[in-house]
Every structure is written in C-alpha cells, then in structure tokens.
Design an enzyme around this catalytic site. Structure first.
Site, PDB file in Angstrom:
ATOM      1  N   CYS A   1       0.841  -1.202   0.000  1.00 65.19           N
ATOM      2  CA  CYS A   1       0.000   0.000   0.000  1.00 65.19           C
ATOM      3  C   CYS A   1       0.874   1.249   0.000  1.00 65.19           C
ATOM      4  O   CYS A   1       1.270   1.738   1.054  1.00 65.19           O
ATOM      5  CB  CYS A   1      -0.938  -0.021   1.218  1.00 65.19           C
ATOM      6  SG  CYS A   1      -2.098   1.366   1.217  1.00 65.19           S
TER       7      CYS A   1
ATOM      8  N   CYS B   1      -0.520   4.260   1.780  1.00 67.47           N
ATOM      9  CA  CYS B   1      -0.434   4.174   3.249  1.00 67.47           C
ATOM     10  C   CYS B   1       0.996   4.424   3.728  1.00 67.47           C
ATOM     11  O   CYS B   1       1.215   5.120   4.704  1.00 67.47           O
ATOM     12  CB  CYS B   1      -0.834   2.784   3.740  1.00 67.47           C
ATOM     13  SG  CYS B   1      -2.285   2.097   2.946  1.00 67.47           S
ATOM     14  N   ASP B   2       1.959   3.814   3.067  1.00 72.53           N
ATOM     15  CA  ASP B   2       3.314   3.765   3.621  1.00 72.53           C
ATOM     16  C   ASP B   2       4.331   4.645   2.897  1.00 72.53           C
ATOM     17  O   ASP B   2       5.415   4.892   3.428  1.00 72.53           O
ATOM     18  CB  ASP B   2       3.845   2.314   3.562  1.00 72.53           C
ATOM     19  CG  ASP B   2       2.997   1.373   4.408  1.00 72.53           C
ATOM     20  OD1 ASP B   2       2.410   1.859   5.395  1.00 72.53           O
ATOM     21  OD2 ASP B   2       2.923   0.176   4.094  1.00 72.53           O
TER      22      ASP B   2
HETATM   23  P1  FAD Z   1     -10.217  -5.317   6.790  1.00 74.64           P
HETATM   24  O1  FAD Z   1      -9.327  -4.397   7.513  1.00 74.64           O
HETATM   25  O2  FAD Z   1      -9.708  -6.091   5.647  1.00 74.64           O
HETATM   26  O3  FAD Z   1     -10.819  -6.313   7.892  1.00 74.64           O
HETATM   27  C1  FAD Z   1     -11.677  -7.355   7.561  1.00 74.64           C
HETATM   28  C2  FAD Z   1     -11.635  -8.382   8.673  1.00 74.64           C
HETATM   29  O4  FAD Z   1     -12.670  -9.337   8.454  1.00 74.64           O
HETATM   30  C3  FAD Z   1     -10.334  -9.155   8.755  1.00 74.64           C
HETATM   31  O5  FAD Z   1      -9.887  -9.233  10.079  1.00 74.64           O
HETATM   32  C4  FAD Z   1     -10.696 -10.548   8.262  1.00 74.64           C
HETATM   33  O6  FAD Z   1      -9.928 -11.545   8.887  1.00 74.64           O
HETATM   34  C5  FAD Z   1     -12.164 -10.629   8.714  1.00 74.64           C
HETATM   35  N1  FAD Z   1     -12.902 -11.628   7.937  1.00 74.64           N
HETATM   36  C6  FAD Z   1     -12.743 -11.939   6.615  1.00 74.64           C
HETATM   37  N2  FAD Z   1     -13.579 -12.935   6.277  1.00 74.64           N
HETATM   38  C7  FAD Z   1     -14.271 -13.273   7.410  1.00 74.64           C
HETATM   39  C8  FAD Z   1     -15.257 -14.257   7.713  1.00 74.64           C
HETATM   40  N3  FAD Z   1     -15.710 -15.112   6.764  1.00 74.64           N
HETATM   41  N4  FAD Z   1     -15.717 -14.337   8.980  1.00 74.64           N
HETATM   42  C9  FAD Z   1     -15.282 -13.477   9.953  1.00 74.64           C
HETATM   43  N5  FAD Z   1     -14.347 -12.526   9.717  1.00 74.64           N
HETATM   44  C10 FAD Z   1     -13.842 -12.444   8.465  1.00 74.64           C
HETATM   45  N6  FAD Z   1      -5.316   2.503   5.321  1.00 74.64           N
HETATM   46  C11 FAD Z   1      -5.177   3.744   5.831  1.00 74.64           C
HETATM   47  O7  FAD Z   1      -6.138   4.506   5.839  1.00 74.64           O
HETATM   48  N7  FAD Z   1      -3.979   4.159   6.369  1.00 74.64           N
HETATM   49  C12 FAD Z   1      -2.885   3.362   6.425  1.00 74.64           C
HETATM   50  O8  FAD Z   1      -1.820   3.772   6.891  1.00 74.64           O
HETATM   51  C13 FAD Z   1      -3.015   2.031   5.915  1.00 74.64           C
HETATM   52  N8  FAD Z   1      -1.973   1.181   5.948  1.00 74.64           N
HETATM   53  C14 FAD Z   1      -2.109  -0.086   5.442  1.00 74.64           C
HETATM   54  C15 FAD Z   1      -1.015  -0.915   5.462  1.00 74.64           C
HETATM   55  C16 FAD Z   1      -1.123  -2.206   4.952  1.00 74.64           C
HETATM   56  C17 FAD Z   1       0.081  -3.112   5.016  1.00 74.64           C
HETATM   57  C18 FAD Z   1      -2.356  -2.648   4.391  1.00 74.64           C
HETATM   58  C19 FAD Z   1      -2.480  -4.062   3.843  1.00 74.64           C
HETATM   59  C20 FAD Z   1      -3.443  -1.798   4.344  1.00 74.64           C
HETATM   60  C21 FAD Z   1      -3.334  -0.503   4.850  1.00 74.64           C
HETATM   61  N9  FAD Z   1      -4.395   0.392   4.807  1.00 74.64           N
HETATM   62  C22 FAD Z   1      -4.273   1.646   5.347  1.00 74.64           C
HETATM   63  C23 FAD Z   1      -5.683   0.011   4.208  1.00 74.64           C
HETATM   64  C24 FAD Z   1      -6.679  -0.341   5.337  1.00 74.64           C
HETATM   65  O9  FAD Z   1      -6.050  -1.265   6.185  1.00 74.64           O
HETATM   66  C25 FAD Z   1      -7.950  -0.932   4.763  1.00 74.64           C
HETATM   67  O10 FAD Z   1      -8.526  -0.027   3.845  1.00 74.64           O
HETATM   68  C26 FAD Z   1      -8.966  -1.194   5.864  1.00 74.64           C
HETATM   69  O11 FAD Z   1      -8.407  -2.004   6.866  1.00 74.64           O
HETATM   70  C27 FAD Z   1     -10.210  -1.869   5.318  1.00 74.64           C
HETATM   71  O12 FAD Z   1     -11.040  -2.105   6.402  1.00 74.64           O
HETATM   72  P2  FAD Z   1     -12.205  -3.172   6.341  1.00 74.64           P
HETATM   73  O13 FAD Z   1     -12.905  -3.032   7.654  1.00 74.64           O
HETATM   74  O14 FAD Z   1     -13.004  -3.045   5.112  1.00 74.64           O
HETATM   75  O15 FAD Z   1     -11.526  -4.604   6.231  1.00 74.64           O
END
Ligand code: FAD
Ligand code: NDP
Length: 317
Positions: free
Chosen positions: A142, A145-146
C-alpha cells in the site's frame, strides 16, 4: 448442526475499521450487535489489515500517528464498551435466501434480521524469496499508506504491477523517492489510458517491460535490492531499491457468500448508489469488500457507519 433460538437484530461479519464502526453505531442504537471477528480469516488476524502494519499516519485524530494494531485494539474496545458481543470465529457460510438470514460459524447456525458484511480484502503477494524477512521492512502492498514514511525518502523505489493501482502508486511514490521503476510482466499496461499518461509523462518513472521480480535482498534489517529477470530474454539484473511496493491486485473476502449477493467480475460486493445496500434487502456491505477504489481505513469506517444507520432504518421500517 446446533441452531441458536433467538434471532439477532444485526450480525456483523468482519472486524476491520468498517466492522467496528458499524458495531459502535449499531450498539449505541441498542441493536446489541453480534460480531464475528474471524480467526485468521483471509490470512489476516482479527482487527483486519491494519494489524499487519506499523505507523498509521492518516487516520484523523492521531496527530503523531498510531500503530495499526493499537488503533484496532482501541476500536474493538469501543465496540465492546457499547455492548457489542464478539465471537472470535470465522463465518463459513450464510443463507440469505429468506429472512431471518442464517449465518453459520463452525457447528452453530445463528439467525439475524439484518447482516452487515465487512470482511475486507486481502492484497495479493508474490511470496518471493526474502519476502517474509523484509515485509514491512521496505516492502508494502500500500504505497498510499506507507509511501510517505521517512525510510522511502530520496531512495530508488520499485513498484510491481501494470494496472491502475500500480500507476497511481508509482505517481504517488515519485513525490518521495529519487526515482520509481515499475516492473511490468507484459509489454503493455493494463491501466486506463489516463493513468498510463500520468506515468509516461512523469520523468521520475521508468518502466521495465516483460520483467518479473524473483528475489528481494537486504542488509538483514531493511530491503535494499530486488533481483529481476526479463521473461523474454532471460537476462537477470539486480536493482537498488529502498522500497518495493506490490500493486498486483486485491482479493475480496467473499468466498463464504457463495455468490448469494450481486458481485462484480472480480468478486467485490456491489452496493447501490450512495448506500451500502446490496441486492438483498436487509443485507449491507461496507469497507474494502465493496470498495476497490479508495481502500483506506477512514473510508472503510465511513461506510461502516452508513451500514449501521441503514440497518437501523431497515429494522424500524
Ligand atoms: P479489513 O481491515 O480487511 O478487515 C476485515 C476483517 O474481516 C479481517 O480481520 C478478516 O480476517 C475478517 N474476515 C474476513 N472474512 C471473514 C469471515 N468469513 N468471517 C469473519 N471474519 C472475516 N489505510 C489507511 O487509511 N492508512 C494506512 O496507513 C493504511 N496502511 C495499510 C497498510 C497495509 C500493510 C495494508 C495491507 C493496508 C493498509 N491500509 C491503510 C488500508 C486499510 O487497512 C484498509 O482499507 C482497511 O483495513 C479496510 O477495512 P475493512 O474493515 O473493510 O476490512
Ligand atoms: P488489476 O487487476 O487491474 O491489475 C493488476 C496488475 O498486476 C496487472 O498489471 C497484472 O498484470 C499485474 N499482476 C497480477 N499478478 C501479477 C504477478 N503475479 N506478477 C506480476 N504482475 C502481476 O488491479 P488494480 O489493483 O490495479 O485495479 C483493480 C481495479 O481497481 C481495476 O478495476 C482498476 O481500474 C480500479 N482502480 C482504479 C483506480 C483509478 O481509477 N484511479 C485506481 C486503482 C484501482 P497483467 O496486466 O499482465 O494481468
């Protein structure tokens, strides 16, 4: 298969910023949400993608930045404080064909009037030799992000991929690095013409066509080189690299839905217009599982809020 007797008003599946924001709003609205936070679902710990990173510098409210896992612990604590019940289980399947909806985790089936899908997406990786050692030590999936972190300033940076994300990330990184090299496995970019132009017009970005990364190298602490090979000529080179960014696509965590919701050709849930409504009334989707454009914690949290408000409205109607 055991079945719970009482029907929940809202079940939230997923525990990233989207799921926890939905939980805070639903809990404060007295909906007593039940959350399945997952157990290494999609290869990611409960708390979601931010548990895999260090400094988060762009989530409002933390002027000095905050560690990703610490931010997610705080979100979880806030969900619990208002009465969210959390199960550390992964949802295996759902039945959305009739209400109440069925949600199955392990050997138990739960029923709910509304379901909020917040299962996120997982960035694809290449599993190169050296990747485990240098992941988040110069390697990231990302750039937005980084990329602004001090370790990448004025260094030669490398991006893998040829889609819109890769072009966007290369353009973004060009502001910080001394140069940006894109490794593209074919002799064309998949990206839209507009994004291609941005890359071609930027004198700091250089493209290596027909090129694959084969190994990452470093000094034991930080990555400093990438070994690449030309897949047409077989020629190998070792590039200096202060940072390596994967932009080879994401995989939305939607397999457990077994096609019961409308999805696009790449498996992202389709939501209606300016809402989190899916094609099944009473089922809402928020965060990265329905967003392949912004993919940020704050946008995921924003749509989590929308999903809870829409579920509340649906229940009161
Ligand atoms: P996610 O964070 O993907 O969480 C989804 C969760 O649901 C996970 O824990 C997963 O295990 C769980 N899940 C999946 N399937 C199931 C199931 N069947 N049953 C139960 N649970 C399940 N964004 C920023 O704004 N700033 C940053 O600095 C930043 N840094 C990042 C660094 C990295 C390395 C990465 C990979 C991403 C970064 N992002 C950052 C992006 C940000 O993390 C994502 O946009 C955000 O986390 C998305 O949130 P979400 O709630 O949609 O899903
Ligand atoms: P894409 O799937 O569009 O592109 C992935 C890129 O990575 C392709 O160039 C692909 O190569 C390459 N790739 C895939 N696997 C490998 C591998 N194993 N080794 C080397 N290269 C690999 O993903 P994006 O994340 O770029 O985009 C996803 C969607 O989001 C698209 O619809 C895009 O339009 C959209 N988007 C739009 C943006 C905007 O408009 N501003 C910004 C970001 C995304 P190949 O072409 O050979 O398959």
């Amino acid at each position: 298969m055991a079945e719970q007797n009482n029907t929940e008003r809202v079940i939230i599946i997923g525990s990233g910023p989207a799921g926890h924001t939905a939980a805070v709003y639903a809990a404060r609205a007295d909906l007593e949400p039940l959350m399945f936070e997952g157990f290494m679902a999609g290869g990611v710990a409960a708390g979601g993608q931010l548990t895999t990173t260090t400094d988060v510098e762009n989530f409002p409210g933390f002027p000095q930045g905050i560690e990703g896992p610490e931010l997610m612990d705080a979100m979880r604590e806030q969900s619990v404080r208002f009465g969210t019940r959390i199960k550390t289980e992964t949802v295996d399947s759902v039945d959305l064909s009739a209400r109440p909806f069925k949600v199955t985790a392990g050997s138990t089936t739960y029923t709910a009037e509304t379901v909020i899908i917040a299962t996120g997406a997982t960035a694809k990786r290449l599993d190169l030799p050296g990747e485990d050692q240098y992941w988040q030590r110069g390697m990231s999936a990302c750039a937005v992000c980084d990329g602004a972190l001090p370790i990448f300033r004025d260094k030669p940076l490398v991006v893998i991929g040829g889609g819109d994300s890769a072009c966007e990330e290369a353009s973004y990184l060009a502001k910080f690095g001394s140069s940006v090299t894109m490794l593209v496995r074919r002799d064309v970019l998949r990206a839209s013409k507009a994004m291609q132009k941005r890359v071609f017009d930027n004198p700091k970005i250089n493209i290596m066509w027909n090129t694959n990364a084969v190994e990452v190298l470093g000094d034991g602490k930080l990555l400093n080189q990438v070994r690449v090979t030309n897949n047409k000529t077989g020629e190998e080179q070792t590039l200096d690299a202060g940072g390596l960014f994967y932009a080879i696509g994401h995989e939305p965590n939607t397999g457990f839905l077994a096609g019961q919701l409308s999805m696009d050709e790449t498996g992202y849930v389709i939501t209606e217009g300016k809402s989190t409504a899916t094609n099944v009334p009473g089922v809402f989707a928020c965060g990265d599982v329905q967003d392949k454009t912004y993919r940020q914690a704050v946008t995921a949290a924003g749509t989590g809020c929308m999903a809870a408000l829409e579920a509340e409205r649906f229940l009161s109607e």
